[in-house]
Scaffold this active site. Structure first.
Site, mmCIF file in Angstrom:
data_model
loop_
_atom_site.group_PDB
_atom_site.id
_atom_site.type_symbol
_atom_site.label_atom_id
_atom_site.label_comp_id
_atom_site.label_asym_id
_atom_site.label_seq_id
_atom_site.Cartn_x
_atom_site.Cartn_y
_atom_site.Cartn_z
ATOM 1 C CG HIS A 11 -2.001 0.912 1.400
ATOM 2 N ND1 HIS A 11 -2.071 1.767 2.604
ATOM 3 C CD2 HIS A 11 -2.700 1.849 0.860
ATOM 4 C CE1 HIS A 11 -2.996 3.091 2.420
ATOM 5 N NE2 HIS A 11 -2.901 2.906 1.469
ATOM 6 N NE ARG A 12 -1.960 5.558 0.889
ATOM 7 C CZ ARG A 12 -2.308 6.870 1.332
ATOM 8 N NH1 ARG A 12 -1.695 7.448 2.478
ATOM 9 N NH2 ARG A 12 -3.679 6.469 2.179
ATOM 10 C CD GLU A 38 -3.375 2.443 -3.356
ATOM 11 O OE1 GLU A 38 -4.131 3.240 -3.567
ATOM 12 O OE2 GLU A 38 -2.120 2.613 -2.342
ATOM 13 C CG ASP A 40 -2.643 7.097 -3.131
ATOM 14 O OD1 ASP A 40 -3.959 6.796 -3.302
ATOM 15 O OD2 ASP A 40 -2.385 6.663 -2.512
ATOM 16 C CG HIS A 53 -3.604 9.487 -0.099
ATOM 17 N ND1 HIS A 53 -4.309 10.042 0.953
ATOM 18 C CD2 HIS A 53 -4.487 8.180 -0.079
ATOM 19 C CE1 HIS A 53 -5.825 9.928 1.197
ATOM 20 N NE2 HIS A 53 -5.474 8.351 0.204
ATOM 21 C CD GLU A 113 -6.842 5.684 -4.997
ATOM 22 O OE1 GLU A 113 -8.041 6.603 -3.994
ATOM 23 O OE2 GLU A 113 -6.619 4.771 -3.540
ATOM 24 C CE LYS A 115 -7.016 9.536 -2.435
ATOM 25 N NZ LYS A 115 -8.247 9.444 -1.388
ATOM 26 C CG ASP A 234 0.335 0.849 5.401
ATOM 27 O OD1 ASP A 234 -0.066 0.767 4.624
ATOM 28 O OD2 ASP A 234 -0.523 1.280 6.384
#
Length: 246
Positions: A11-12, A38, A40, A53, A113, A115, A234
């Protein structure tokens, strides 16, 4: 055609260990064994897609104010690492092209994503698709997602075959109809709101369910037992170890 998504997606990047949505975080995710990440994407004032983000600069950089008033050159001068740890001083907000180049070199799959800053839903999606079509030809290792239905509609219109994830937090009553209209490939849902029943309802549409953000091994195991296909975490390395020890 969307290929097999791994059970754990960084995640990120790996934001427990490095400043989120930076090249350092992506390298860390790969070092921890993540096969997918992933991140943003938003636009600078002058329309450059960058990986960040928040609608504002304050939390993850040493800048201040809203994203939609900073141009690319000014953004690239900001420090996006010191807030996390002094070891990451000088880390920058990366361009989408930099992230795509790095992910490709590390053989990572990506969930992009969209965003958008409010009011830029269609513009951001169109820009992301343009860059992906130029710099990321492998749709089998790509998922584009968004909470914003106008963004997803734009993606589907411009790239009919591209794998699409419909992000849900507080689902509207007609979420299933929207997913059908979008021809969404996955449903990406808030793990904290899920029960066995809700996951079953999502899975009844025939779509894989991906849950965000899961950092506890016990919760991950529970979600998988309900039929969730993958979780965003994370800490991909730590979660993998802890799940293996269960």
């Amino acid at each position: 055609m969307l290929s097999m998504i791994p059970r754990l997606i960084g995640h990120r990047g790996a934001k427990e260990s490095a400043p989120e949505n930076t090249l350092a975080s992506i390298r860390e995710a790969a070092a921890q064994g993540a096969a997918w990440i992933e991140f943003d994407v938003m636009l600078t004032r002058d329309g450059v897609p960058v990986v960040i983000h928040d609608d504002t600069l304050d939390r993850t950089t040493d800048g201040h104010g809203p994203m939609n008033v900073v141009d690319h050159a000014a953004l690239k001068r900001l420090d996006a690492g010191s807030w996390f740890d002094s070891r990451f001083a000088g880390e920058r907000v990366p361009d989408l092209t930099e992230v795509l180049d790095l992910a490709r070199s590390l053989t990572l799959g990506i969930n992009v994503e969209v965003k958008p800053f409010p009011g830029q839903e269609e513009e951001t999606a169109a820009t992301v698709i343009s860059f992906l079509q130029r710099y990321w030809p492998d749709n089998g290792r790509l998922l584009v997602s968004s909470f914003e239905v106008p963004s997803l509609e734009t993606v589907r219109r411009l790239a009919p075959a591209l794998p699409l994830g419909y992000l849900l937090w507080d689902p509207p009553a007609d979420w299933a109809a929207i997913a059908g209209r979008l021809r969404a490939d996955t449903l990406n849902v808030d793990q904290e709101r899920q029960t066995a029943r809700s996951v079953a309802e999502y899975r009844a549409t025939g779509r894989p369910v991906l849950a965000y953000t899961v950092n506890d091994a016990g919760r991950a195991a529970e979600l998988f037992s309900w039929g969730v296909s993958a979780v965003f975490t994370d800490a991909p390395g730590r979660l993998q170890r802890e799940m293996g020890a269960m």
